[in-house]
Scaffold this motif. Structure first.
Motif, PDB file in Angstrom:
ATOM      1  N   PRO A  91      -1.024   7.221  11.639  1.00 59.60           N
ATOM      2  CA  PRO A  91      -2.502   7.182  12.066  1.00 59.60           C
ATOM      3  C   PRO A  91      -2.382   6.057  12.996  1.00 59.60           C
ATOM      4  O   PRO A  91      -1.915   4.884  13.085  1.00 59.60           O
ATOM      5  CB  PRO A  91      -3.325   6.736  10.653  1.00 59.60           C
TER       6      PRO A  91
ATOM      7  N   PRO B 190      -4.833   2.352  11.257  1.00 62.19           N
ATOM      8  CA  PRO B 190      -5.208   2.510   9.723  1.00 62.19           C
ATOM      9  C   PRO B 190      -6.221   1.423   9.482  1.00 62.19           C
ATOM     10  O   PRO B 190      -5.978   0.485   9.927  1.00 62.19           O
ATOM     11  CB  PRO B 190      -3.762   2.362   9.338  1.00 62.19           C
ATOM     12  N   ARG B 191      -6.978   1.703   8.362  1.00 59.95           N
ATOM     13  CA  ARG B 191      -8.212   0.917   7.925  1.00 59.95           C
ATOM     14  C   ARG B 191      -7.294   0.061   6.914  1.00 59.95           C
ATOM     15  O   ARG B 191      -7.475  -1.214   6.550  1.00 59.95           O
ATOM     16  CB  ARG B 191      -9.359   1.326   7.578  1.00 59.95           C
TER      17      ARG B 191
ATOM     18  N   SER C 141     -10.579   7.644  -2.252  1.00 57.14           N
ATOM     19  CA  SER C 141     -11.170   6.811  -1.055  1.00 57.14           C
ATOM     20  C   SER C 141     -12.397   6.080  -1.384  1.00 57.14           C
ATOM     21  O   SER C 141     -12.370   5.009  -0.961  1.00 57.14           O
ATOM     22  CB  SER C 141     -11.514   7.949   0.082  1.00 57.14           C
TER      23      SER C 141
ATOM     24  N   ARG D 216      -8.064   3.832  -1.177  1.00 57.53           N
ATOM     25  CA  ARG D 216      -6.821   4.437  -0.800  1.00 57.53           C
ATOM     26  C   ARG D 216      -6.090   4.188   0.622  1.00 57.53           C
ATOM     27  O   ARG D 216      -6.812   3.974   1.689  1.00 57.53           O
ATOM     28  CB  ARG D 216      -6.788   5.931  -0.954  1.00 57.53           C
TER      29      ARG D 216
ATOM     30  N   ASP E  52      -4.184   4.089   4.303  1.00 53.93           N
ATOM     31  CA  ASP E  52      -4.009   5.415   5.404  1.00 53.93           C
ATOM     32  C   ASP E  52      -2.485   5.286   5.804  1.00 53.93           C
ATOM     33  O   ASP E  52      -2.113   6.184   6.450  1.00 53.93           O
ATOM     34  CB  ASP E  52      -4.915   4.876   6.604  1.00 53.93           C
TER      35      ASP E  52
ATOM     36  N   ILE F 194       0.429  10.221   1.876  1.00 58.09           N
ATOM     37  CA  ILE F 194       0.073   9.475   2.859  1.00 58.09           C
ATOM     38  C   ILE F 194       1.274   9.097   3.795  1.00 58.09           C
ATOM     39  O   ILE F 194       2.506   8.911   3.146  1.00 58.09           O
ATOM     40  CB  ILE F 194      -0.359   8.043   1.954  1.00 58.09           C
TER      41      ILE F 194
END
Length: 526
Positions: free
Chosen positions: A142, A145-146, A202, A208, A210, A241
């Motif tokens: 990603p 990512p958060r 999530s 969850r 990322d 993931i």
């Protein structure tokens, strides 16, 4: 010196059963060797449905059968694989059912780095053949990512390096799943952590991730072996993931590196791969914003120029409004007459409205009275309903309090009963242990005395001797007469003897006394 042999060979030898011989051999073998370490190559590995492991240990000249029972097989740090060289630790014993001896193995370790590399290469090829390392299975990381999940030891320098690098580049929420990064617990804990992160939802209390980072510092091949286990590789390959493996330093390679979506040479490099630099991202956003504003200004300027060009192609505005103004002047004189007639007709209709307006006012008064009556009834009903609800709530609270009191009392009684039961069981256990151990200790002492009785030196003390020649034991008078000299072993030493030049004819020896028996009723082998 003359030696005589029995005229009837074997007539005085004791007859043993097969079980007696087998038991004696088992005791001698286990007493002489006990616990041993054996180095050899593994061959013919068998894993039946019972859960036990059967395999061979061999070298260029011999083979030893080995077995690991089901309970110990699950605890082996190294699983036996055909073709690798290992050091097996266990105890040597016999298997009477097939008249063979075998090694009961309770620990296996590779015999050096060469064996580990051979095992590693064999496992890599097997997993690659299943397609776990294919590039088509790898997912892109990603962009921003958060949440980032980190699987590593919580007390090492690795997690501090990752957190410091993320804080410098782009502060992000990090979830740490603590695991052991070496030893027997490493592989199950790392695979459980990867599957655990994938099992999160999530919208759950724990978000969850990322992106997942599996990290560990450098070390030897043995230290990093947990990341070469099959369960870790399969967990990394099955992860939904995206996963970055950062195990060891740049020169260290483990099987999880092939199954992960991206391999980082160091844990710090993994943090750099995970997030961009915030300052660089802000600069790119500023540059993109400036380019967008310039593009919009250029587009507006182009549209203005286009509009001006089209405006010059149009005629004079007065030319468009002059015909309409002329039509308005022609109809203005008629407009005043029509407006007067319209006003007159509307006034006549308005004069006829008072009756309708009075009926409307009466209807409004009726509606207002009804509304006031309903409001009064509602104000009286609300306190009564509130009182009923409060009484019902108080009744429910009282019932809950009584139920809670009963439940606590029941639990306390159950705890007292369980505590008394535990004390009774403890007392019985303390009384039972001596009754079990004392008979076993006495039986062990009897077996030790039997072992001493069966030794050949005890036989020598009873008056027997052993004749030794240059090539080994001498068992016949004919063989002794052909020797220049031989030695006779007594219980306290040896004497050298020589045969006579003309040996006489052997005379039958007196029958020997019956061999003594041991305390268990087992007769001596000698």
């Amino acid at each position: 010196m003359e030696l005589f042999e029995d005229g009837a060979p074997g007539s005085n030898a004791h007859e043993f059963t097969v079980s007696e011989i087998s038991g004696a051999v088992k005791r001698v073998l286990e007493g002489e060797f006990g616990r041993v370490r054996v180095r050899g190559e593994i061959g013919r590995v068998s894993r039946p449905s019972s859960g036990h492991l059967y395999f061979d240990l061999k070298d260029d000249r011999a083979i030893i059968a080995a077995v690991t029972w089901k309970g110990q097989a699950a605890k082996l740090s190294t699983r036996p694989e055909e073709g690798i060289e290992v050091i097996a630790t266990g105890r040597l014993t016999t298997f009477p059912g097939q008249s063979k001896y075998q090694l009961i193995v309770d620990e296996i370790e590779p015999a050096g780095a060469g064996a580990l590399m051979m095992m590693l290469e064999k496992r890599r090829k097997a997993l690659a053949a299943e397609g776990l390392f294919d590039e088509a299975r790898k997912r892109p990381l990603p962009a921003l990512p958060r949440v980032i999940g980190v699987v590593t030891s919580p007390s090492g320098a690795v997690i501090r390096d990752i957190l410091h690098r993320l804080r410098d580049r782009f502060p992000t929420r990090v979830l740490i799943w603590p695991v052991a990064v070496q030893g027997e617990a490493c592989a199950p804990q790392v695979s459980a952590a990867i599957r655990g992160f994938n099992a999160l939802t999530s919208d759950g209390p724990i978000p969850r991730p990322d992106l997942i980072i599996v990290a560990r510092g450098g070390g030897s091949l043995e230290d990093l072996w947990g990341f070469n286990e099959e369960e870790v590789v399969r967990a990394a390959a099955d992860s939904q993931i995206p996963l970055i493996s950062a195990v060891g330093h740049e020169t260290d390679t483990t099987l999880i590196d092939f199954a992960s979506d991206r391999r980082a040479p160091t844990p710090t490099a993994a943090a750099e791969m995970a997030v961009p630099v915030r300052a660089d991202l802000a600069a790119r956003l500023s540059e993109s914003r400036a380019r967008m504003i310039r593009s919009q200004q250029t587009r507006l300027q182009r549209h203005r120029q286009r509009l001006a060009d089209l405006g010059r192609a149009l005629g004079r505005p007065q030319a468009l409004t002059d015909p309409a103004r002329q039509r308005f002047d022609l109809t203005a004189s008629r407009l005043e007459t029509a407006l007067s007639g319209f006003v007159r007709s509307r006034r006549e209709r308005l004069n006829a409205l008072p009756l309708s307006l009075s009926a409307l006012r009466q209807g409004l008064r009726d509606k207002r009275l009804r509304f006031q009556d309903q409001a009064t009834r509602l104000m009286l009903a609300l306190p009564r309903q509130h009182l009923r609800r409060a009484e019902r709530l108080a009744d429910i609270a009282a019932r809950l309090q009584r139920a809670q009191t009963r439940t606590l009392a029941d639990n306390q009684r159950q705890i007292r009963r369980d505590r008394q039961h535990l004390a009774d069981m403890t007392t019985r256990l303390m009384a039972t242990a001596p009754r079990i151990l004392n008979p076993r200790k006495e039986r062990l002492d009897r077996l030790d005395r039997l072992r001493q009785t069966l030794g050949y030196r005890e036989t020598l003390r009873r008056g027997f001797t052993v004749v030794h020649g240059p090539q080994g034991l001498v068992t016949t008078a004919e063989a002794a007469s052909k020797l220049a000299s031989f030695q006779i072993e007594f219980h306290d030493g040896r004497l050298t003897a020589r045969p006579e030049d003309a040996p006489e004819k052997p005379v039958a020896a007196k029958p020997t006394r019956k061999p003594p028996t041991d305390p268990e009723g087992q007769q001596s082998l000698f």
